[in-house]
Design a protein around this motif. Structure first.
Motif, PDB file in Angstrom:
ATOM      1  N   ARG A 187       0.837  -1.203   0.000  1.00  0.00           N
ATOM      2  CA  ARG A 187       0.000   0.000   0.000  1.00  0.00           C
ATOM      3  C   ARG A 187       0.870   1.250   0.000  1.00  0.00           C
ATOM      4  O   ARG A 187       0.631   2.201  -0.752  1.00  0.00           O
ATOM      5  CB  ARG A 187      -0.918  -0.016   1.230  1.00  0.00           C
ATOM      6  N   ALA A 188       1.924   1.260   0.814  1.00  0.00           N
ATOM      7  CA  ALA A 188       2.823   2.410   0.886  1.00  0.00           C
ATOM      8  C   ALA A 188       3.533   2.639  -0.451  1.00  0.00           C
ATOM      9  O   ALA A 188       3.750   3.788  -0.854  1.00  0.00           O
ATOM     10  CB  ALA A 188       3.850   2.209   2.004  1.00  0.00           C
ATOM     11  N   LYS A 189       3.875   1.562  -1.133  1.00  0.00           N
ATOM     12  CA  LYS A 189       4.522   1.682  -2.446  1.00  0.00           C
ATOM     13  C   LYS A 189       3.592   2.381  -3.444  1.00  0.00           C
ATOM     14  O   LYS A 189       4.011   3.311  -4.149  1.00  0.00           O
ATOM     15  CB  LYS A 189       4.914   0.295  -2.968  1.00  0.00           C
ATOM     16  N   VAL A 190       2.352   1.954  -3.490  1.00  0.00           N
ATOM     17  CA  VAL A 190       1.377   2.565  -4.396  1.00  0.00           C
ATOM     18  C   VAL A 190       1.176   4.034  -4.037  1.00  0.00           C
ATOM     19  O   VAL A 190       1.137   4.907  -4.918  1.00  0.00           O
ATOM     20  CB  VAL A 190       0.031   1.790  -4.352  1.00  0.00           C
ATOM     21  N   TYR A 191       1.075   4.319  -2.766  1.00  0.00           N
ATOM     22  CA  TYR A 191       0.852   5.689  -2.289  1.00  0.00           C
ATOM     23  C   TYR A 191       2.039   6.593  -2.658  1.00  0.00           C
ATOM     24  O   TYR A 191       1.862   7.703  -3.158  1.00  0.00           O
ATOM     25  CB  TYR A 191       0.637   5.646  -0.779  1.00  0.00           C
ATOM     26  N   LYS A 206      -4.185   6.810   2.021  1.00  0.00           N
ATOM     27  CA  LYS A 206      -4.446   5.396   1.712  1.00  0.00           C
ATOM     28  C   LYS A 206      -4.299   4.584   2.990  1.00  0.00           C
ATOM     29  O   LYS A 206      -3.325   3.862   3.162  1.00  0.00           O
ATOM     30  CB  LYS A 206      -3.452   4.901   0.669  1.00  0.00           C
ATOM     31  N   LEU A 207      -5.242   4.718   3.878  1.00  0.00           N
ATOM     32  CA  LEU A 207      -5.174   3.969   5.123  1.00  0.00           C
ATOM     33  C   LEU A 207      -5.598   2.505   4.937  1.00  0.00           C
ATOM     34  O   LEU A 207      -5.261   1.658   5.747  1.00  0.00           O
ATOM     35  CB  LEU A 207      -6.048   4.628   6.185  1.00  0.00           C
ATOM     36  N   PHE A 208      -6.323   2.224   3.893  1.00  0.00           N
ATOM     37  CA  PHE A 208      -6.822   0.864   3.667  1.00  0.00           C
ATOM     38  C   PHE A 208      -6.500   0.410   2.264  1.00  0.00           C
ATOM     39  O   PHE A 208      -6.399   1.160   1.357  1.00  0.00           O
ATOM     40  CB  PHE A 208      -8.336   0.795   3.877  1.00  0.00           C
TER      41      PHE A 208
END
Length: 181
Positions: free
Chosen positions: A40-44, A179-181
């Protein structure tokens, strides 16, 4: 639903601290949830990189601050360094100071290197021996378990990505939604 469960586990772990591991929480579940968060962090982070135009890559809000590129390069180098400490993976770029290297201060090269740092983190966590999550690791004056190192490096990348929100706003660009989820 899977992401909500992952987030709930992460919040729970943060609240009860590293003692969760010693109280029987499954290390494989912890690793799986960390991987969800790193993906998720990568996408964000990619959204942040995509939002900044080439003309803003070397923007500094003030002369004595890091540029947008330098923030991202610092974040990436620290991610790779601390992930190697936490997982035992072979470190990348260990003899370089990435934020000082001109070859990474364009949008294409910067994006490639930042994404490489996330891939390195994800692959290293996937390959690590999760049964050793409570093993103590000392680096300098700091000692914590593998779980603690992994939490520190995730916190660090979040911190530096968040700092670049101001860079985007000063350039008149709306920062990506959380993007918490």
């Amino acid at each position: 639903m899977k992401n909500v469960k992952a987030l709930n586990v992460l919040f729970g772990l943060l609240l009860i601290g590293n003692s969760a591991i010693s109280q029987g929480l499954n290390n494989e579940v912890i690793r799986a949830n960390m991987l969800v968060d790193w993906e998720r962090a990568k996408v964000y982070t990619k959204e942040y990189l995509d939002a900044m135009p080439e003309s803003g890559i070397n923007f500094k809000p003030k002369a004595d601050m890091r540029s947008f590129a330098e923030q991202m390069l610092h974040m990436s180098q620290s991610t790779m360094t601390v992930i190697s400490i936490a997982t035992g993976a072979e470190p990348l770029y260990q003899d370089k100071v990435l934020e000082k290297m001109k070859e990474y201060k364009n949008k294409a090269a910067l994006t490639k290197l930042v994404m490489e740092s996330y891939d390195y983190a994800i692959q290293s966590i996937e390959k690590m021996d999760a049964s050793k999550m409570d093993s103590l690791i000392r680096r300098g004056n700091y000692e914590t378990d593998q779980f603690g190192w992994l939490n520190k490096v995730f916190e660090h990348q979040t911190h530096h990505r968040a700092q670049t929100t101001i860079y985007l706003r000063l350039k008149g660009i709306k920062a990506p939604n959380e993007k918490l989820f």
